[in-house]
Scaffold this motif. Structure first.
Motif, PDB file in Angstrom:
ATOM      1  N   PRO B 207       0.827  -1.547  -0.092  1.00 15.54           N
ATOM      2  CA  PRO B 207      -0.338  -0.035  -0.048  1.00 15.54           C
ATOM      3  C   PRO B 207       0.982   0.805   0.195  1.00 15.54           C
ATOM      4  CG  PRO B 207      -0.082  -0.806   2.362  1.00 15.54           C
ATOM      5  CD  PRO B 207       0.758  -2.069   1.195  1.00 15.54           C
ATOM      6  N   GLU B 208       0.317   2.295  -0.396  1.00 16.69           N
ATOM      7  CA  GLU B 208       1.393   3.761  -0.683  1.00 16.69           C
ATOM      8  C   GLU B 208      -0.065   4.594   0.798  1.00 16.69           C
ATOM      9  OE1 GLU B 208       0.315   5.859  -4.077  1.00 16.69           O
ATOM     10  OE2 GLU B 208       0.707   7.704  -3.159  1.00 16.69           O
ATOM     11  N   HIS B 209       0.709   5.300   1.485  1.00 16.99           N
ATOM     12  CA  HIS B 209       0.324   5.957   2.126  1.00 16.99           C
ATOM     13  C   HIS B 209       0.052   7.295   2.363  1.00 16.99           C
ATOM     14  CE1 HIS B 209       0.113   6.671   7.249  1.00 16.99           C
ATOM     15  NE2 HIS B 209      -0.881   6.501   6.572  1.00 16.99           N
ATOM     16  N   ARG B 210      -0.721   8.138   2.581  1.00 14.45           N
ATOM     17  CA  ARG B 210      -0.662   9.276   2.378  1.00 14.45           C
ATOM     18  C   ARG B 210      -1.194   9.693   3.792  1.00 14.45           C
ATOM     19  NH1 ARG B 210       0.155  12.576  -2.021  1.00 14.45           N
ATOM     20  NH2 ARG B 210       1.695  11.165  -3.265  1.00 14.45           N
ATOM     21  N   VAL B 211      -0.546  10.797   4.284  1.00 11.87           N
ATOM     22  CA  VAL B 211      -1.304  11.985   4.877  1.00 11.87           C
ATOM     23  C   VAL B 211      -1.577  13.289   5.035  1.00 11.87           C
ATOM     24  CG1 VAL B 211      -1.527  11.946   8.077  1.00 11.87           C
ATOM     25  CG2 VAL B 211       0.621  10.064   7.353  1.00 11.87           C
TER      26      VAL B 211
END
Lengths: 232, 243
Positions: B207-211
């Protein structure tokens, strides 16, 4: 695909299951009336189609003092409060029309959805160009929408909307109402222009509360009538 | 801006509806399917995503917003999940182009989006916004109050387990998985997002994770909010050109 399960008429619903079902209902955002209408009309139809569930909720009122205290008798209609969860915007009640009807243009302290379970409404929406107070001229309320709401009909109106609902005797409707949006609602009798207000329970005197509280005999009468009419 | 609106019905319930928003045919550059949240009981409904859909149409996307049954009207597990699977089939039947659309699920809608593609080996591209997917952990953390217990109540009564309702896609099911977290999310704790990311990584989903800083739960799907800029860019990048 999974089928929607509606309880067959002969299958009782326990109080525990009824409460679990009601707990699973959504929060209603009455500030978006279109969204509120979509959700509350679906809830009203779901409840109206499920007689065992409605019966369980009505019977639960007897054992739930905070609901029983809110069951009232008025000149034109009585009410049984089935569920009261203001933090989710859900007060759900049965409106039970009495035989005496007269036309009074009024608005409400709350927005609401009404689902006609039995009988019919002659429903008229009004416009006016004057302040809603004791000086209101009854001749300056103009009907701009008239229609019959038959059994099965469902509608949602905003608390500021002026309207009249003339009902056939023993018309039963399931009402889902928002939390109060104002302290008192305006009423004017079409026959003579008399103005008065309907207040919330918190603003009513103890004498008034005692006057409108539904007696046990009246409660039993309505349960019997709801069964006879086929709503329960 | 011209928005072509239509409704595609995919079943007998009034909830079996897909709201479709499209730019003029020659301007369709990508396709997005949205699954709304609302903890399976419809605190939110499909029409709440209309502003987001219209904003994406402005970018040249055709957008389908899936409505499905709430728990209290037949959507208890696996009802809503079955609805979402059926909705994807109905879209593809109407236009094969939807088969390659990016799927985006917000909150509980992420569980439904993932469930709709798990086990199909179709290599779908998903963007999950503030996802509530691991239902055992969500219930343990009290996410959505009693929403998860209500969702699985009938399944549990029939002898099932809560874990059965957590979708477990494989690498064959997904060709892209983007997870967007709202840094100030008041509904979905960062602990839940982190645990789900760890599970998906362990499953080989990369998964690519963005906050998104300062964003609250609903900001991710509200075009009036700054957080939506990030979501919009990710959707466009993940969607790729229309096939």
């Amino acid at each position: 695909m999974t089928e929607t399960v509606v309880n067959p008429a002969d299958q009782a619903v326990s109080e525990q299951d009824a409460v679990a079902f009601m707990d699973s209902l959504p929060a209603v955002r009455w500030d978006d009336l279109e969204a509120a209408a979509e959700v509350t009309e679906a809830i009203a139809r779901r409840l109206g189609e499920d007689r065992p569930l409605l019966r369980a909720l009505v019977e639960r009122i007897r054992r739930t003092p905070e609901l029983r205290e809110k069951c009232e008798c008025h000149a034109l209609d009585d009410k049984l409060v089935l569920w009261d969860e203001p933090e989710k915007g859900l007060r759900i009640r049965l409106r039970l029309a009495n035989t005496d009807q007269y036309e009074r243009v009024h608005n409400h302290r709350f927005s609401f959805t009404a689902h006609i379970l039995s009988g019919a409404y002659q429903h008229t929406l009004y416009a006016t160009d004057q302040p809603l107070d004791e000086t209101a001229d009854v001749s300056r309320f103009w009907p701009h929408f008239v229609r019959e709401e038959p059994t099965g009909s469902c509608f949602t109106i905003h608390h500021e909307q002026l309207h009249t609902t003339i009902t056939e005797p023993e018309t039963i409707s399931l009402m889902i109402q928002s939390p109060a949006a104002k302290r008192r609602a305006f009423i004017i009798r079409k026959a003579d222009g008399q103005v008065w207000w309907r207040e919330g329970a918190a603003d009513e005197t103890a004498e008034r509360r005692a006057e409108v509280r539904m007696s046990d005999e009246r409660f039993d009468h309505w349960v019997a009538r709801l069964e006879a009419i086929g709503v329960l | 801006m011209t928005v072509r609106e239509s409704i595609l019905r995919y079943g007998a319930s009034p909830w079996h509806r897909i709201d479709v928003y499209q730019p003029p045919q020659e301007r369709v550059q990508s396709r997005v399917v949205l699954f709304h949240g609302g903890f399976w009981r419809h605190d939110r409904i499909a029409r709440d995503l209309e502003p987001m859909a219209v904003a994406l149409v402005g970018d040249g996307s055709a957008v389908a917003v899936v409505e499905y049954r709430p728990v209290w009207d037949g959507g208890w597990w696996p009802g809503a999940q079955d609805d979402c699977t059926a909705a994807l089939d109905a879209l593809a039947e109407q236009d094969a182009g939807w088969d390659t659309a990016v799927l985006a699920g917000h909150s509980a809608g992420a569980q439904l989006a993932l469930a709709a593609v798990a086990g199909r080996s179709a290599g779908r591209r998903l963007v999950l916004l503030a996802p509530v997917v691991d239902l055992e952990r969500a219930a343990a953390l009290g996410v959505g109050g009693s929403a998860v217990p209500h969702l699985v109540s009938r399944h549990l009564a029939a002898g099932g387990r809560c874990a059965d309702a957590t979708p477990r896609p494989t690498a064959a099911d997904l060709s892209a998985l983007v997870v967007v977290e709202a840094a100030a999310d008041q509904a979905v704790p960062t602990e839940l997002v982190a645990e789900q990311l760890a599970q998906w990584s362990a499953a080989g989903l990369a998964p690519e994770h963005r906050v998104v800083p300062q964003a609250r739960h609903m900001h991710l799907v509200n075009p009036e909010r700054a957080a939506f800029t990030t979501v919009r860019e990710l959707l466009i990048a993940t969607a790729g050109p229309v096939s």
